[in-house]
Design a protein around this motif. Structure first.
Motif, mmCIF file in Angstrom:
data_model
loop_
_atom_site.group_PDB
_atom_site.id
_atom_site.type_symbol
_atom_site.label_atom_id
_atom_site.label_comp_id
_atom_site.label_asym_id
_atom_site.label_seq_id
_atom_site.Cartn_x
_atom_site.Cartn_y
_atom_site.Cartn_z
ATOM 1 N N THR A 198 0.784 -1.083 -0.151
ATOM 2 C CA THR A 198 -0.235 -0.112 0.013
ATOM 3 C C THR A 198 0.773 1.326 -0.024
ATOM 4 O OG1 THR A 198 -1.900 -1.239 1.238
ATOM 5 C CG2 THR A 198 -1.827 1.293 1.383
ATOM 6 N N ASN A 199 1.806 1.207 0.853
ATOM 7 C CA ASN A 199 2.910 2.178 0.908
ATOM 8 C C ASN A 199 4.241 1.945 0.793
ATOM 9 O OD1 ASN A 199 3.764 4.969 1.178
ATOM 10 N ND2 ASN A 199 3.198 5.161 3.275
ATOM 11 N N GLY A 200 4.835 1.672 -0.280
ATOM 12 C CA GLY A 200 6.093 0.986 -0.154
ATOM 13 C C GLY A 200 6.556 0.756 -1.657
ATOM 14 N N PRO A 201 7.966 0.459 -1.773
ATOM 15 C CA PRO A 201 8.539 -0.148 -3.081
ATOM 16 C C PRO A 201 8.287 -1.427 -3.651
ATOM 17 C CG PRO A 201 10.170 0.026 -1.724
ATOM 18 C CD PRO A 201 8.822 0.382 -0.778
ATOM 19 N N SER A 202 7.943 -2.411 -2.615
ATOM 20 C CA SER A 202 7.623 -3.642 -2.973
ATOM 21 C C SER A 202 6.266 -4.468 -2.964
ATOM 22 C CB SER A 202 8.751 -4.469 -1.989
ATOM 23 O OG SER A 202 8.769 -5.770 -2.336
ATOM 24 N N PHE A 203 6.346 -5.708 -2.794
ATOM 25 C CA PHE A 203 4.965 -6.423 -2.701
ATOM 26 C C PHE A 203 4.520 -6.894 -1.471
ATOM 27 C CE2 PHE A 203 7.108 -6.821 -6.809
ATOM 28 C CZ PHE A 203 6.004 -6.206 -7.968
ATOM 29 N N GLN A 204 3.189 -6.823 -1.202
ATOM 30 C CA GLN A 204 2.660 -7.582 -0.212
ATOM 31 C C GLN A 204 2.781 -9.003 -0.226
ATOM 32 O OE1 GLN A 204 -1.089 -5.731 1.306
ATOM 33 N NE2 GLN A 204 -2.101 -7.737 1.640
ATOM 34 N N SER A 205 2.318 -9.311 -1.374
ATOM 35 C CA SER A 205 2.679 -10.691 -1.769
ATOM 36 C C SER A 205 3.023 -10.924 -3.152
ATOM 37 C CB SER A 205 1.275 -11.757 -1.276
ATOM 38 O OG SER A 205 0.314 -10.973 -2.400
ATOM 39 N N PHE A 206 3.792 -12.073 -3.330
ATOM 40 C CA PHE A 206 4.043 -12.463 -4.801
ATOM 41 C C PHE A 206 4.140 -13.882 -4.814
ATOM 42 C CE2 PHE A 206 6.965 -12.679 -8.634
ATOM 43 C CZ PHE A 206 6.974 -11.670 -9.084
ATOM 44 N N ASP A 207 2.972 -14.294 -5.545
ATOM 45 C CA ASP A 207 2.754 -15.968 -5.684
ATOM 46 C C ASP A 207 2.976 -16.216 -7.202
ATOM 47 O OD1 ASP A 207 2.346 -16.051 -2.644
ATOM 48 O OD2 ASP A 207 0.230 -15.425 -3.146
ATOM 49 N N ILE A 208 3.513 -17.381 -7.269
ATOM 50 C CA ILE A 208 3.378 -18.386 -8.508
ATOM 51 C C ILE A 208 2.376 -18.934 -8.433
ATOM 52 C CG2 ILE A 208 4.793 -19.493 -10.332
ATOM 53 C CD1 ILE A 208 5.937 -16.621 -9.553
ATOM 54 N N ILE A 209 1.413 -18.924 -9.369
ATOM 55 C CA ILE A 209 0.284 -20.132 -9.362
ATOM 56 C C ILE A 209 0.126 -20.981 -10.504
ATOM 57 C CG2 ILE A 209 -1.094 -18.117 -8.048
ATOM 58 C CD1 ILE A 209 -2.792 -18.193 -10.714
ATOM 59 N N SER A 210 -0.304 -22.163 -10.468
ATOM 60 C CA SER A 210 -0.459 -23.009 -11.571
ATOM 61 C C SER A 210 -1.947 -23.495 -11.589
ATOM 62 C CB SER A 210 0.428 -24.214 -11.052
ATOM 63 O OG SER A 210 0.104 -25.447 -12.018
ATOM 64 N N ARG A 211 -2.484 -23.444 -12.697
ATOM 65 C CA ARG A 211 -3.849 -23.986 -12.893
ATOM 66 C C ARG A 211 -4.049 -24.880 -14.216
ATOM 67 N NH1 ARG A 211 -8.246 -20.630 -15.381
ATOM 68 N NH2 ARG A 211 -10.351 -21.501 -14.427
ATOM 69 N N ASP A 212 -4.573 -25.882 -14.057
ATOM 70 C CA ASP A 212 -4.683 -26.844 -15.486
ATOM 71 C C ASP A 212 -6.219 -27.418 -15.650
ATOM 72 O OD1 ASP A 212 -4.205 -28.579 -17.521
ATOM 73 O OD2 ASP A 212 -2.708 -30.007 -16.405
ATOM 74 N N THR A 213 -6.787 -26.788 -16.238
ATOM 75 C CA THR A 213 -8.141 -27.038 -16.653
ATOM 76 C C THR A 213 -8.196 -28.042 -17.855
ATOM 77 O OG1 THR A 213 -8.501 -25.118 -18.105
ATOM 78 C CG2 THR A 213 -9.334 -24.675 -15.714
#
Length: 227
Positions: free
Chosen positions: A153-168
């Protein structure tokens, strides 16, 4: 509800060979490695969907992350503001709003993505039963590997940074498929490092119809890594 079904899903898939250096430039901001210089251009009709109805279009790159290998939606458009927001905020798909069409007849199929006079791409498949798909059959763009990043919200980076996988693809039931020769015209907004994305070779394509299912087991993404 993140589960839904789309019977009779129509999909146009065009397979292209790109400039490897350009494709690597696209991936520089992401933690993915380029897995192949071939990529996918697709248009899909989700208007039979049990939930939100929309058209989807995309440019999908073949990538790897560690031992995981699949396809990453790099450019993507949909014609529903709700589906754009849901896919982007929930799961990290890089969706933008655009007007999308997908038409077919006995000779082939045609897809177009545009907004306010600007065309993202036009793709055309001419049915040709002599095209066997051997130049792309070894490719798989599943599972989808996406980055879902939430900035601070107030900063130079990320609150979360996730790699997701989805295989329909595990739950997709194919009804029909035809292959053929393809043509693609990319618009000015599809660029790599400020230069137009180049298609060195259009390998061909497929037009398929089948029953799509986003189940809780395979349609809901799983987190591969949190960075």
């Amino acid at each position: 509800d993140q589960t839904y079904d789309c019977p009779g899903l129509r999909s146009l898939s065009i397979y292209c060979r790109g400039d490897e250096a350009q494709l690597r430039t696209l991936l520089e901001p992401l933690p993915f490695e380029l897995a192949d210089d071939r990529f996918l251009i697709s248009v899909a009709d989700f208007t039979n969907n049990s939930g939100m109805v929309y058209y989807d279009a995309a440019v999908v790159l073949a990538v790897r992350y560690g031992e995981d290998r699949g396809g990453s939606y790099y450019f993507e458009w949909e014609d529903s503001h709700v589906s754009v927001t849901a896919g982007r905020e929930l799961w990290g798909y890089p969706k933008h709003f655009a007007l999308i069409s997908l038409d077919d007849d006995d000779t082939g199929a045609r897809g177009r993505v545009a907004l306010e006079g600007d065309t993202a791409f036009e793709a055309e498949l001419t049915f040709d039963d002599t095209v066997d798909g051997s130049s792309w059959h070894d490719l798989s763009f599943y599972p989808h590997l996406q980055v879902r990043a939430v900035p601070q919200t107030n900063g130079p980076s990320f609150q979360s940074f996730d790699i997701i996988s989805r295989d329909t693809s595990r739950d997709f039931e194919l009804t029909s498929r035809r292959r053929g020769r393809a043509e693609v015209r990319l618009g000015a907004e599809i660029t790599a490092g400020g230069a137009p994305l180049r298609i060195l070779e259009t390998l061909g394509g497929e037009y398929s119809v089948g029953d799509f299912h986003a189940t809780r087991e395979n349609g809901t993404p799983r987190i591969v890594a949190s960075l």
